[in-house]
Scaffold this motif. Structure first.
Motif, PDB file in Angstrom:
ATOM      1  N   GLY A 101       5.025 169.530  73.245  1.00  0.00           N
ATOM      2  CA  GLY A 101       3.618 169.901  73.163  1.00  0.00           C
ATOM      3  C   GLY A 101       3.328 171.066  72.259  1.00  0.00           C
ATOM      4  O   GLY A 101       2.174 171.467  72.105  1.00  0.00           O
ATOM      5  N   GLY A 102       4.364 171.634  71.648  1.00  0.00           N
ATOM      6  CA  GLY A 102       4.181 172.763  70.752  1.00  0.00           C
ATOM      7  C   GLY A 102       3.671 172.315  69.387  1.00  0.00           C
ATOM      8  O   GLY A 102       3.311 171.149  69.185  1.00  0.00           O
ATOM      9  N   ALA A 103       3.634 173.237  68.434  1.00  0.00           N
ATOM     10  CA  ALA A 103       3.017 172.950  67.142  1.00  0.00           C
ATOM     11  C   ALA A 103       3.866 173.457  65.992  1.00  0.00           C
ATOM     12  O   ALA A 103       4.589 174.444  66.116  1.00  0.00           O
ATOM     13  CB  ALA A 103       1.621 173.571  67.072  1.00  0.00           C
ATOM     14  N   LEU A 104       3.750 172.758  64.863  1.00  0.00           N
ATOM     15  CA  LEU A 104       4.354 173.170  63.596  1.00  0.00           C
ATOM     16  C   LEU A 104       3.227 173.377  62.592  1.00  0.00           C
ATOM     17  O   LEU A 104       2.394 172.483  62.395  1.00  0.00           O
ATOM     18  CB  LEU A 104       5.324 172.101  63.078  1.00  0.00           C
ATOM     19  N   ASN A 151      -9.147 171.194  67.313  1.00  0.00           N
ATOM     20  CA  ASN A 151      -9.802 172.159  66.424  1.00  0.00           C
ATOM     21  C   ASN A 151      -9.644 173.573  66.890  1.00  0.00           C
ATOM     22  O   ASN A 151      -9.850 174.521  66.127  1.00  0.00           O
ATOM     23  CB  ASN A 151     -11.276 171.815  66.266  1.00  0.00           C
ATOM     24  N   GLU A 152      -9.265 173.760  68.177  1.00  0.00           N
ATOM     25  CA  GLU A 152      -9.063 175.103  68.672  1.00  0.00           C
ATOM     26  C   GLU A 152      -7.619 175.564  68.488  1.00  0.00           C
ATOM     27  O   GLU A 152      -7.321 176.750  68.645  1.00  0.00           O
ATOM     28  CB  GLU A 152      -9.441 175.181  70.150  1.00  0.00           C
ATOM     29  N   GLY A 153      -6.738 174.611  68.189  1.00  0.00           N
ATOM     30  CA  GLY A 153      -5.345 174.988  67.989  1.00  0.00           C
ATOM     31  C   GLY A 153      -4.736 175.650  69.197  1.00  0.00           C
ATOM     32  O   GLY A 153      -3.917 176.551  69.088  1.00  0.00           O
ATOM     33  N   ALA A 196       0.300 165.008  62.611  1.00  0.00           N
ATOM     34  CA  ALA A 196      -0.620 165.919  61.938  1.00  0.00           C
ATOM     35  C   ALA A 196      -2.002 165.768  62.562  1.00  0.00           C
ATOM     36  O   ALA A 196      -2.593 164.687  62.526  1.00  0.00           O
ATOM     37  CB  ALA A 196      -0.668 165.618  60.448  1.00  0.00           C
ATOM     38  N   VAL A 197      -2.506 166.847  63.149  1.00  0.00           N
ATOM     39  CA  VAL A 197      -3.800 166.775  63.811  1.00  0.00           C
ATOM     40  C   VAL A 197      -4.896 167.476  63.023  1.00  0.00           C
ATOM     41  O   VAL A 197      -6.083 167.286  63.298  1.00  0.00           O
ATOM     42  CB  VAL A 197      -3.729 167.367  65.246  1.00  0.00           C
ATOM     43  N   GLU A 198      -4.509 168.269  62.031  1.00  0.00           N
ATOM     44  CA  GLU A 198      -5.503 168.883  61.156  1.00  0.00           C
ATOM     45  C   GLU A 198      -4.849 169.257  59.827  1.00  0.00           C
ATOM     46  O   GLU A 198      -3.738 169.788  59.802  1.00  0.00           O
ATOM     47  CB  GLU A 198      -6.139 170.108  61.809  1.00  0.00           C
ATOM     48  N   VAL A 199      -5.556 168.964  58.742  1.00  0.00           N
ATOM     49  CA  VAL A 199      -5.094 169.309  57.401  1.00  0.00           C
ATOM     50  C   VAL A 199      -6.249 169.994  56.677  1.00  0.00           C
ATOM     51  O   VAL A 199      -7.376 169.491  56.673  1.00  0.00           O
ATOM     52  CB  VAL A 199      -4.641 168.065  56.607  1.00  0.00           C
ATOM     53  N   PHE A 212      -1.347 171.241  60.267  1.00  0.00           N
ATOM     54  CA  PHE A 212      -1.108 171.640  61.661  1.00  0.00           C
ATOM     55  C   PHE A 212      -0.702 170.395  62.423  1.00  0.00           C
ATOM     56  O   PHE A 212      -1.472 169.433  62.540  1.00  0.00           O
ATOM     57  CB  PHE A 212      -2.375 172.249  62.269  1.00  0.00           C
ATOM     58  N   ALA A 213       0.525 170.368  62.926  1.00  0.00           N
ATOM     59  CA  ALA A 213       1.072 169.177  63.581  1.00  0.00           C
ATOM     60  C   ALA A 213       1.532 169.500  64.992  1.00  0.00           C
ATOM     61  O   ALA A 213       2.011 170.602  65.264  1.00  0.00           O
ATOM     62  CB  ALA A 213       2.242 168.617  62.766  1.00  0.00           C
TER      63      ALA A 213
END
Length: 321
Positions: free
Chosen positions: A240-243, A316-318, A283-286, A302-303
């Motif tokens: 569930g983390g992010a890159l 969108n809130e990251g 990828a959820v936001e570029v 942002f993945a």
């Protein structure tokens, strides 16, 4: 009891007090404490054997720091809580450490100055750093970051931006010279919750699945195999983390190969999406940030690790929690 015995000797207690604020080398400690290298090395070995300090290497250099909870139980904090910070010897050590830090910062600044012309020219071709940094902070969100990893930390700027919101932060780089720059910058900024280490971007020695947020900022265009680096970074991301990756979009500035040792002239969206998918990330936001005259566009990807993504995730809130 072994830990208490190890900390009970005067010099070793002074070493622990010095390491409470920052990582130091054997050379740093010999300068500060005015003792020989073999003597300091023996004290450090005894402290390491007792689980009070740990060691990391950067080329020919070795850095020592207090062991933390991630290294197992450590009584160093309790020992230091009983130390009189106003003791004349301890105060004098702090003053000498400040002078040592100043000398290290001057050496780092000299290295930075030697390369500044190329970096300054590159900055004129893309959007101002302040806009990129604002986008990084926006994607990282406002939630508390439990564990942060900055891969290819360079000058440590990403750590300066985000470490204040992290419980624990790690910055790694292949270059010992750049780590010296990062260490000087973080010291100047008063940031103490960061561990720096020399590491290979293709085979990171950090624990797998351990970081809520992993950042790769302006690194991939230097690499022969960026896909492999993305895959390795993906293995660091917790469920569930992010890159978060920041790099240039495709461009035609061949001069950057010669002037700045760029191996790749930017990275396309489709190419990056394929690397992220292969790393089990979505990828959820570029975000694209075009530069002056559109010479260089900075792209942020942002993945999310897909193991714990829910349908109602507010990307969108990251949010990192």
């Amino acid at each position: 009891m072994a830990a208490l015995r190890a900390a009970g000797e005067t010099t070793r207690l002074r070493i622990l007090a010095l390491l409470a604020d920052s990582e130091l080398t054997v050379k740093d400690l010999t300068t500060i404490l005015g003792q020989s290298q073999p003597r300091i090395s023996r004290h450090l070995k005894l402290l390491a054997d007792a689980g009070l300090v740990t060691r990391s290497t950067e080329g020919a250099w070795a850095f020592y720091r207090l062991a933390d909870e991630n290294d197992g139980p450590c009584p160093a904090a309790q020992v230091l809580a009983m130390l009189d910070r106003d003791d004349p010897a301890v105060a004098r050590d702090r003053e000498r450490r400040t002078a040592t830090r100043r000398a290290n910062a001057e050496a780092a600044a000299s290295y930075f100055a030697a390369n500044a012309r190329v970096w300054d020219h590159l900055r004129t071709l893309h959007v101002p750093d302040t806009e990129v940094e604002a986008a990084i902070c926006g994607l990282a969100g406002t939630s508390r970051i439990r564990t942060l990893l900055d891969v290819g930390t360079g000058t440590g700027r990403v750590l300066e931006l985000l470490a204040g919101r992290a419980d624990r932060a790690v910055g790694v780089d292949a270059s010992a010279a750049m780590l010296a720059v990062a260490r000087a910058n973080l010291d100047a900024a008063g940031i103490a919750n960061v561990r720096l280490a020399q590491d290979d971007i293709y085979t990171l020695s950090q624990p797998r699945d351990a970081f809520d947020l992993v950042v790769i900022h302006q690194v991939l265009h230097y690499l022969d195999d960026p896909a492999r680096a993305v895959a390795e970074a993906g293995r660091m991301v917790s469920p569930g983390g992010a890159l978060l990756i920041v790099d240039f979009a495709p461009h035609a500035l061949e001069i950057l190969r010669a002037e700045a040792q760029h191996r790749r002239l930017g990275i396309g969206r489709g190419e990056m999406e394929g690397w992220l998918q292969a790393a089990n990330l979505d990828a959820v936001e570029v975000i694209d940030l075009p530069g002056r005259g559109n010479e260089l566009t900075v792209t942020l990807w942002f993945a999310r690790d897909r193991r714990m993504i829910s349908d109602d995730l507010r990307i969108n809130e990251g949010a990192l929690a």
